[in-house]
Design a protein around this motif. Sequence first.
Motif, PDB file in Angstrom:
ATOM      1  N   ARG A   1       0.838  -1.207   0.000  1.00 40.93           N
ATOM      2  CA  ARG A   1       0.000   0.000   0.000  1.00 40.93           C
ATOM      3  C   ARG A   1       0.875   1.261   0.000  1.00 40.93           C
ATOM      4  NH1 ARG A   1      -2.584   3.794   3.521  1.00 40.93           N
ATOM      5  NH2 ARG A   1      -4.830   3.921   3.207  1.00 40.93           N
ATOM      6  N   GLY A   2       0.659   2.100  -1.013  1.00 42.47           N
ATOM      7  CA  GLY A   2       1.398   3.352  -1.103  1.00 42.47           C
ATOM      8  C   GLY A   2       2.828   3.220  -1.597  1.00 42.47           C
ATOM      9  N   LYS A   3       3.250   1.994  -1.913  1.00 48.59           N
ATOM     10  CA  LYS A   3       4.626   1.793  -2.381  1.00 48.59           C
ATOM     11  C   LYS A   3       4.703   1.610  -3.895  1.00 48.59           C
ATOM     12  CE  LYS A   3       5.784  -0.359   2.016  1.00 48.59           C
ATOM     13  NZ  LYS A   3       5.936  -1.661   2.702  1.00 48.59           N
ATOM     14  N   VAL A   4       3.552   1.603  -4.533  1.00 50.83           N
ATOM     15  CA  VAL A   4       3.447   1.487  -5.995  1.00 50.83           C
ATOM     16  C   VAL A   4       2.652   2.700  -6.456  1.00 50.83           C
ATOM     17  CG1 VAL A   4       2.544   0.098  -7.912  1.00 50.83           C
ATOM     18  CG2 VAL A   4       3.530  -1.033  -5.890  1.00 50.83           C
ATOM     19  N   ALA A   5       2.959   3.173  -7.657  1.00 50.36           N
ATOM     20  CA  ALA A   5       2.262   4.370  -8.127  1.00 50.36           C
ATOM     21  C   ALA A   5       2.025   4.314  -9.630  1.00 50.36           C
ATOM     22  CB  ALA A   5       3.069   5.623  -7.781  1.00 50.36           C
ATOM     23  N   VAL A   6       1.028   5.059 -10.060  1.00 46.55           N
ATOM     24  CA  VAL A   6       0.809   5.280 -11.486  1.00 46.55           C
ATOM     25  C   VAL A   6       1.484   6.604 -11.814  1.00 46.55           C
ATOM     26  CG1 VAL A   6      -0.882   5.485 -13.347  1.00 46.55           C
ATOM     27  CG2 VAL A   6      -1.414   4.116 -11.314  1.00 46.55           C
ATOM     28  N   ALA A   7       2.389   6.543 -12.793  1.00 46.17           N
ATOM     29  CA  ALA A   7       3.187   7.732 -13.095  1.00 46.17           C
ATOM     30  C   ALA A   7       2.877   8.318 -14.463  1.00 46.17           C
ATOM     31  CB  ALA A   7       4.673   7.389 -13.014  1.00 46.17           C
ATOM     32  N   GLY A   8       2.081   7.603 -15.259  1.00 47.04           N
ATOM     33  CA  GLY A   8       1.782   8.136 -16.585  1.00 47.04           C
ATOM     34  C   GLY A   8       0.623   7.404 -17.224  1.00 47.04           C
ATOM     35  N   TYR A   9       0.012   8.052 -18.172  1.00 44.21           N
ATOM     36  CA  TYR A   9      -1.039   7.399 -18.961  1.00 44.21           C
ATOM     37  C   TYR A   9      -1.056   8.009 -20.349  1.00 44.21           C
ATOM     38  CZ  TYR A   9      -3.922  11.572 -18.326  1.00 44.21           C
ATOM     39  OH  TYR A   9      -4.387  12.861 -18.343  1.00 44.21           O
ATOM     40  N   GLY A  10      -1.643   7.271 -21.276  1.00 43.75           N
ATOM     41  CA  GLY A  10      -1.765   7.787 -22.634  1.00 43.75           C
ATOM     42  C   GLY A  10      -2.921   7.133 -23.356  1.00 43.75           C
ATOM     43  N   HIS A  11      -3.590   7.916 -24.178  1.00 46.71           N
ATOM     44  CA  HIS A  11      -4.703   7.392 -24.978  1.00 46.71           C
ATOM     45  C   HIS A  11      -4.427   7.607 -26.453  1.00 46.71           C
ATOM     46  CE1 HIS A  11      -7.837   6.485 -21.975  1.00 46.71           C
ATOM     47  NE2 HIS A  11      -7.223   7.395 -21.250  1.00 46.71           N
ATOM     48  N   SER A  12      -4.805   6.636 -27.244  1.00 45.28           N
ATOM     49  CA  SER A  12      -4.822   6.821 -28.696  1.00 45.28           C
ATOM     50  C   SER A  12      -6.088   7.586 -29.063  1.00 45.28           C
ATOM     51  CB  SER A  12      -4.854   5.452 -29.373  1.00 45.28           C
ATOM     52  OG  SER A  12      -6.168   4.902 -29.284  1.00 45.28           O
ATOM     53  N   PRO A  13      -6.227   8.012 -30.306  1.00 47.08           N
ATOM     54  CA  PRO A  13      -7.543   8.449 -30.752  1.00 47.08           C
ATOM     55  C   PRO A  13      -8.554   7.324 -30.556  1.00 47.08           C
ATOM     56  CG  PRO A  13      -5.879   9.009 -32.388  1.00 47.08           C
ATOM     57  CD  PRO A  13      -5.210   8.127 -31.362  1.00 47.08           C
ATOM     58  N   VAL A  14      -9.801   7.689 -30.390  1.00 52.90           N
ATOM     59  CA  VAL A  14     -10.865   6.702 -30.206  1.00 52.90           C
ATOM     60  C   VAL A  14     -11.743   6.730 -31.461  1.00 52.90           C
ATOM     61  CG1 VAL A  14     -12.788   5.956 -28.754  1.00 52.90           C
ATOM     62  CG2 VAL A  14     -10.805   7.087 -27.715  1.00 52.90           C
TER      63      VAL A  14
ATOM     64  N   SER B   1      -9.753   8.951 -12.715  1.00 54.50           N
ATOM     65  CA  SER B   1      -9.314   8.877 -11.313  1.00 54.50           C
ATOM     66  C   SER B   1      -7.920   9.471 -11.157  1.00 54.50           C
ATOM     67  CB  SER B   1      -9.335   7.421 -10.835  1.00 54.50           C
ATOM     68  OG  SER B   1     -10.654   6.917 -10.856  1.00 54.50           O
ATOM     69  N   ILE B   2      -7.031   9.143 -12.095  1.00 51.37           N
ATOM     70  CA  ILE B   2      -5.675   9.700 -12.045  1.00 51.37           C
ATOM     71  C   ILE B   2      -5.723  11.217 -12.178  1.00 51.37           C
ATOM     72  CG2 ILE B   2      -3.470   9.785 -13.290  1.00 51.37           C
ATOM     73  CD1 ILE B   2      -4.147   6.801 -14.136  1.00 51.37           C
ATOM     74  N   GLU B   3      -6.510  11.673 -13.145  1.00 52.23           N
ATOM     75  CA  GLU B   3      -6.571  13.119 -13.383  1.00 52.23           C
ATOM     76  C   GLU B   3      -7.197  13.860 -12.195  1.00 52.23           C
ATOM     77  OE1 GLU B   3      -6.748  13.318 -18.258  1.00 52.23           O
ATOM     78  OE2 GLU B   3      -8.630  13.350 -17.142  1.00 52.23           O
TER      79      GLU B   3
ATOM     80  N   GLY C   1     -11.952  -6.705 -11.271  1.00 52.56           N
ATOM     81  CA  GLY C   1     -11.123  -6.213 -10.182  1.00 52.56           C
ATOM     82  C   GLY C   1     -11.350  -4.741  -9.925  1.00 52.56           C
ATOM     83  N   TRP C   2     -10.885  -4.312  -8.781  1.00 55.01           N
ATOM     84  CA  TRP C   2     -10.996  -2.919  -8.334  1.00 55.01           C
ATOM     85  C   TRP C   2      -9.616  -2.381  -8.000  1.00 55.01           C
ATOM     86  CZ3 TRP C   2     -15.597  -0.150  -8.039  1.00 55.01           C
ATOM     87  CH2 TRP C   2     -16.767  -0.888  -8.255  1.00 55.01           C
ATOM     88  N   LEU C   3      -9.476  -1.069  -8.119  1.00 57.33           N
ATOM     89  CA  LEU C   3      -8.218  -0.414  -7.819  1.00 57.33           C
ATOM     90  C   LEU C   3      -8.508   0.826  -6.980  1.00 57.33           C
ATOM     91  CD1 LEU C   3      -5.138  -0.620  -8.657  1.00 57.33           C
ATOM     92  CD2 LEU C   3      -5.663   1.165 -10.341  1.00 57.33           C
ATOM     93  N   MET C   4      -7.802   0.934  -5.861  1.00 59.00           N
ATOM     94  CA  MET C   4      -7.927   2.128  -5.017  1.00 59.00           C
ATOM     95  C   MET C   4      -6.665   2.961  -5.191  1.00 59.00           C
ATOM     96  SD  MET C   4     -10.068   3.558  -2.737  1.00 59.00           S
ATOM     97  CE  MET C   4     -10.881   2.427  -1.586  1.00 59.00           C
ATOM     98  N   LEU C   5      -6.864   4.219  -5.547  1.00 57.33           N
ATOM     99  CA  LEU C   5      -5.742   5.126  -5.768  1.00 57.33           C
ATOM    100  C   LEU C   5      -5.775   6.249  -4.740  1.00 57.33           C
ATOM    101  CD1 LEU C   5      -6.051   5.375  -9.672  1.00 57.33           C
ATOM    102  CD2 LEU C   5      -4.396   4.006  -8.377  1.00 57.33           C
ATOM    103  N   GLY C   6      -4.611   6.832  -4.493  1.00 63.33           N
ATOM    104  CA  GLY C   6      -4.549   7.916  -3.524  1.00 63.33           C
ATOM    105  C   GLY C   6      -3.603   9.019  -3.953  1.00 63.33           C
ATOM    106  N   LYS C   7      -3.936  10.214  -3.586  1.00 66.45           N
ATOM    107  CA  LYS C   7      -3.044  11.347  -3.844  1.00 66.45           C
ATOM    108  C   LYS C   7      -1.823  11.261  -2.935  1.00 66.45           C
ATOM    109  CE  LYS C   7      -3.239  16.416  -4.158  1.00 66.45           C
ATOM    110  NZ  LYS C   7      -4.181  17.575  -4.124  1.00 66.45           N
ATOM    111  N   TYR C   8      -2.024  10.630  -1.805  1.00 66.21           N
ATOM    112  CA  TYR C   8      -0.945  10.455  -0.830  1.00 66.21           C
ATOM    113  C   TYR C   8      -0.732   8.963  -0.580  1.00 66.21           C
ATOM    114  CZ  TYR C   8      -2.290  15.303  -0.171  1.00 66.21           C
ATOM    115  OH  TYR C   8      -2.615  16.612  -0.411  1.00 66.21           O
ATOM    116  N   PRO C   9       0.483   8.575  -0.180  1.00 65.63           N
ATOM    117  CA  PRO C   9       0.750   7.139  -0.025  1.00 65.63           C
ATOM    118  C   PRO C   9       0.073   6.516   1.199  1.00 65.63           C
ATOM    119  CG  PRO C   9       2.691   8.445   0.548  1.00 65.63           C
ATOM    120  CD  PRO C   9       1.693   9.396  -0.014  1.00 65.63           C
ATOM    121  N   SER C  10      -0.368   7.335   2.114  1.00 69.04           N
ATOM    122  CA  SER C  10      -1.034   6.750   3.284  1.00 69.04           C
ATOM    123  C   SER C  10      -2.081   7.721   3.795  1.00 69.04           C
ATOM    124  CB  SER C  10      -0.026   6.445   4.385  1.00 69.04           C
ATOM    125  OG  SER C  10       0.619   7.632   4.784  1.00 69.04           O
TER     126      SER C  10
END
Lengths: 136, 438
Positions: free
Chosen positions: B22-35, B398-400, B429-438
């Motif tokens: 928990r809080g030791k892994v992060a999403v650091a980037g994302y990208g979308h193609s045209p849809v 969620s990231i944005e 599956g579900w994913l919980m994200l946070g602005k802060y690690p804890s």
Amino acid sequence: MPKVIPAPDELSKPFWDGVNKKRLLLQNCAACDAYQYPPRETCATCGSVESLGWKEVRGRGHISSYIVIEDGRLDRRMPDQPYNLAVVTLDEDPGINFYSNLPGTPVHQVPVGAAVEVFFEEVGPGQLIHEWRVTR
Amino acid sequence: MTAQSQYRWRRDKEGLGVWEHRGKVAVAGYGHSPVDRRWDETSMDQTLGAYSILACQKAMADAGVTPDQIDGVICCPTTIAGASGGAASNWAPRPFFDPPYDSEWGLTRVNAQWLIKQMNLRNVKYAPASAPTIGEMVGMASQAVGDGLCTTCLVIYPTGNLTGRYRRGGENAEDYAKGERQWTVPWGNHGGNDFINIFPHNEYCLKYGGAHDDLAPFVINQHRNGLMTPWGFNATHDVPQLTLEDYVTSRYILNPLRLWDCDRPVNASAAYLFTTADRAREMQQPPVYVLNHSQHNFKQRSTQPMLDEIETWTDFAARQMYEGSGLSAGDVDIFNPYDGYSTMTQFYLEAFQWHGVKRGDAFAFYADDIRVEGPHPFSSGGGNLGNGRTRTSMYTDSIEQLRGTAGRRQVKVRAETALCAFTTPSSGGWLMLGKYPS
């Protein structure tokens, strides 16, 4: 167009053999007395393999819910649209349910909660399926 | 490369406690193609492979990493739509093109090996051959990074769409029903989450009161949020805002399921970059921390799952996610559940009790103020219904929102935690994200 024809396999053959003799046979576990439909390799309740057998049920049930298929994807059923698709629960075990087109019940006029009984309909040469009709 | 067949990455049980990473892994980037609505079957710069490469490049650029830094790739190879029979079906027998489009890979399906080769990702040591769908892939990546199998992992989710009516071909054009289909197809159920969820939804309306069209405010709001999502299909194709009249007069698919209750299949790809929290802090964007991931996979009791099963399953998913994240319903600021069919979303909303919504309350909640500007900005990403069937807007929004970069969709309420998913009631599956690690 006729309905799509079920293709029995090794596991389901006893079920479809029963249907073709106008009998509704469900898997039943001798260890825990649970019915099971569709058939599985193991008892979903107790995990037994060797205790699974086949037991005839009376074929009485109730309609729990329905929809009307107006834009489905099956080639063979296109001319039938719109048609009813109901879920029927088995009186002997309401956890068991079946699909039915409720032949004889006008589209959109499905009496949810009504009692139904099984009958058998030919969908291909020598192949019947189990269908349900409202009894009252 | 690490063998993955025995790797136990899932968190699919209760009682596992708070996630060890928990809080030791992060999403650091994302990208979308045209849809796009579909691939035109001729434009090589618009293949699913080309779009996946583009999405990866954008995700790496967003994070500020180079191809040499990528040591993990997770890509789902089975997401095709169109007239073919199923998600893993091929386009059609035909002569292929020159390399790299000399097989199905890269044209209408994409896998990790094809991407690694085309993108010359020389340092990949983690690339499972069979990746599940995005709902589980994000958990797989989170666990792999946390466990140290890789440090900088791309997660790619391509969703293809080809010519023809959706899945009108393949096994749906056959005269016989084989395998599991023998129990459903003879009566007209060709399978899919439309059928799975419409019956429990009908039961829901009966049990709690309400009518099908009480979903309208939710669906309309999804379209509204979608029009504020710059990369989505609706926003990039001048799709007009859906109105109540549009909704209640739209044709039925599986009556009462309407056309606008169903997402629009598209041809697109998205990529996310997962890394360690320590590395993320050195990258270009503020880290979005992973606070937990969870999965579930339930077997239905009989032919058709019913409302009581759906409620049991979704309650389980909520309990295990809250347990693993160490959070409770009141802690969740952003909530982006899945909406591929609008009839399933209320089950998640009530199970997770977001903003206090309990069983039977969803329709009243939808009728309240769920706009992003309001106090209950539900599904702020617009989901599939607002953006097309990419199954990724839940994650990107969620990231944005946590970064504070959601633009016109940026919520006015606190945005420090976000819960997102691509899932059905029975599996995913579900994913919980946070602005802060804890």
